[in-house]
Design a protein around this motif. Structure first.
Motif, short mmCIF file in Angstrom:
data_model
loop_
_atom_site.label_atom_id
_atom_site.label_comp_id
_atom_site.label_asym_id
_atom_site.label_seq_id
_atom_site.Cartn_x
_atom_site.Cartn_y
_atom_site.Cartn_z
N GLY A 29 49.41 6.75 -2.78
CA GLY A 29 48.08 6.51 -2.46
C GLY A 29 47.25 7.71 -2.03
N HIS A 30 47.88 8.62 -1.49
CA HIS A 30 46.97 9.73 -1.46
C HIS A 30 47.05 10.50 -2.86
N PRO A 31 45.63 11.19 -2.91
CA PRO A 31 45.41 11.74 -3.99
C PRO A 31 46.01 12.97 -4.51
N VAL A 32 47.14 12.84 -5.10
CA VAL A 32 47.86 14.08 -5.81
C VAL A 32 48.62 13.81 -7.03
N ALA A 33 48.25 14.70 -7.69
CA ALA A 33 48.83 14.44 -9.51
C ALA A 33 49.34 15.84 -9.76
N ALA A 34 50.04 15.84 -11.11
CA ALA A 34 50.35 17.29 -11.35
C ALA A 34 50.67 17.00 -13.00
N ALA A 35 50.80 18.11 -13.63
CA ALA A 35 51.43 18.45 -14.94
C ALA A 35 52.48 19.27 -14.94
#
Length: 441
Positions: A287-293
């Motif tokens: 739910g915390h806004p974190v993402a990655a490639a």
């Protein structure tokens, strides 16, 4: 009914009867936020609190969450809440300062990937991760063409909305984009993986003939917007076809990743392929806004020779704390194995309903990501989107939250938190059984 970006037919249309307080909130929301946002359900819900698999509305009513995979390890998990609070009280800064937390997390998450995937870049959302993946693919291949599935959703930036048919391509299909049909394992016969591969080869040929070439196949590894198709190996031939043509395979794991499909951490593993780039978001920080490639190092080296990428909030210290704590929970609570076990029980219980309800045409799933296809007549396999909408709203009235998906909007999309137990499955199936009996009268 209003169809949302995922083809969902259960968005609020203004026709449902609501109480005065809800109506006031809706009018205030429309006045301040404008008309582009969507609300779930004919009678929208005012949520005020979450805990584990439950959400609670303003009147104290409890709802079983069977849809929200953003908080995939449960609402307000205390370990993650504590990690976020502790880090926010110490330091929150970007990635241009040295720090251990981003490197510690990078080592842990890369260890879950194939050896060939050795670099990670952080963003805030899955849309940004997919946007970055496309930039890298086009830069490294010096081509522009992209292949996606029929109703794919990959995000809301300009670049990824143009490869998201579920958004109407952000306007109209660009000439450098080709679509391949959803691998409808319910209706199609024969070797469906080969059918998908043949379509991909045709799309590659068309893009090359048009002068665009193929930069990438971008595909959600569980086909969540196309209707939730979970047969193993469906993507193997398609990915190989693109890679043989010099393009990259981008595995969009925003919905299928982090143990969602059960026995594996990542959905692409079920297809027996190694992607060139893997993108992730939503459940990464619960739910915390974190993402990655995550990608092959040679791609990022080539990209970095002539381009740079910086995201002010991507990989900040609080985000890394949230992501690390989420990974702690997944590992320590054995959630992929739990998803596998509870998901198998879930599918078995839903399949028993098929003997009592002819409107259930198909039950499919992997781990705790399930699709239940509703039809007008099982023999004819005629999609019944109207019934699906009635079921979603009927389950909402029974305090259970789901949604719809698929080309025809007739597939119930079921993706509960990975902490679900058999008691939650029983509550869901018993409520669905009762509702379908009532709707059949």
């Amino acid at each position: 009914m209003i169809r949302d970006a995922s083809g969902m037919l259960n968005a609020y249309s203004g026709d449902g009867a609501v109480d005065e307080m809800t109506e006031t909130l809706i009018r205030r929301r429309q006045s301040l936020l404008g008309p582009a946002y969507r609300l779930f359900y004919e009678r929208p819900i005012h949520m005020v609190r979450g805990e584990g698999p439950w959400l609670f509305d303003a009147s104290g009513e409890r709802y079983l969450d069977a849809y929200n995979n953003v908080v995939s390890v449960g609402h307000c998990h205390p370990h993650i809440v504590d990690a976020i609070a502790r880090q926010a009280a110490v330091l929150n800064t970007h990635t241009r300062y040295l720090g251990d937390s981003i490197l510690d997390y990078a080592e842990r998450i890369l260890a879950t990937m194939p050896d060939a995937l050795g670099n990670i870049m952080f963003t805030c959302t899955g849309s940004e991760a997919n946007d970055l993946a496309l930039r890298v693919a086009r830069h490294c291949t010096d081509r522009k063409g992209v292949i996606v599935t029929q109703l794919a959703y990959h995000g809301v930036t300009q670049a990824v909305s143009e490869v998201s048919p579920s958004l109407g391509f952000g306007g109209e299909r660009p000439p450098h984009v080709r679509t391949i049909a959803a691998p409808d394992t319910y209706r199609l016969e024969g070797d469906i993986a080969e059918l998908l591969a043949a379509q991909t080869r045709q799309a590659v040929a068309e893009l090359e003939a048009a002068g665009y070439g193929v930069a990438a196949l971008m595909c959600d590894t569980i086909f969540s917007s196309d209707g939730v198709f979970t047969t193993r190996g469906l993507l193997s031939g398609a990915a190989a076809a693109v890679q043989a043509a010099g393009g990259l395979y981008i595995a969009d794991e925003v919905q299928a990743g982090f143990g969602r499909t059960g026995e594996n951490m990542w959905g692409f593993a079920r297809h027996g392929v190694t992607p060139d780039i893997v993108t992730m978001g939503k459940p990464m920080g619960n739910g915390h806004p974190v993402a990655a490639a995550i990608m092959r190092p040679e791609l990022l080296a080539q990209f970095g020779e002539r381009a740079r990428y910086f995201n002010t909030f991507g990989g900040n210290t609080v985000s890394c704390a949230a992501a690390a704590a989420t990974l702690d929970v997944i590992e320590q609570e054995g959630l992929p194995a739990n998803a596998d076990k509870v998901g198998a029980y879930f599918r078995q219980r839903l399949q028993t309903l098929m003997t009592r309800h002819d409107c259930i045409g198909d039950v499919r799933g992997a781990g705790l990501f399930l699709g239940l296809e509703l039809v007008s007549a099982r023999d004819g396999k005629i999609p019944n989107a109207t019934l699906a909408s009635r079921v979603v709203n009927g389950m909402r009235d029974k305090r259970i939250l789901i949604s719809t998906t698929g080309i025809h909007g007739n597939v119930l999309k079921i993706r509960p938190p990975l902490i679900w137990q058999q008691e939650h499955v029983d509550m869901f199936v018993d409520s669905l059984d009762s509702l379908l009996k009532d709707l059949a009268r």
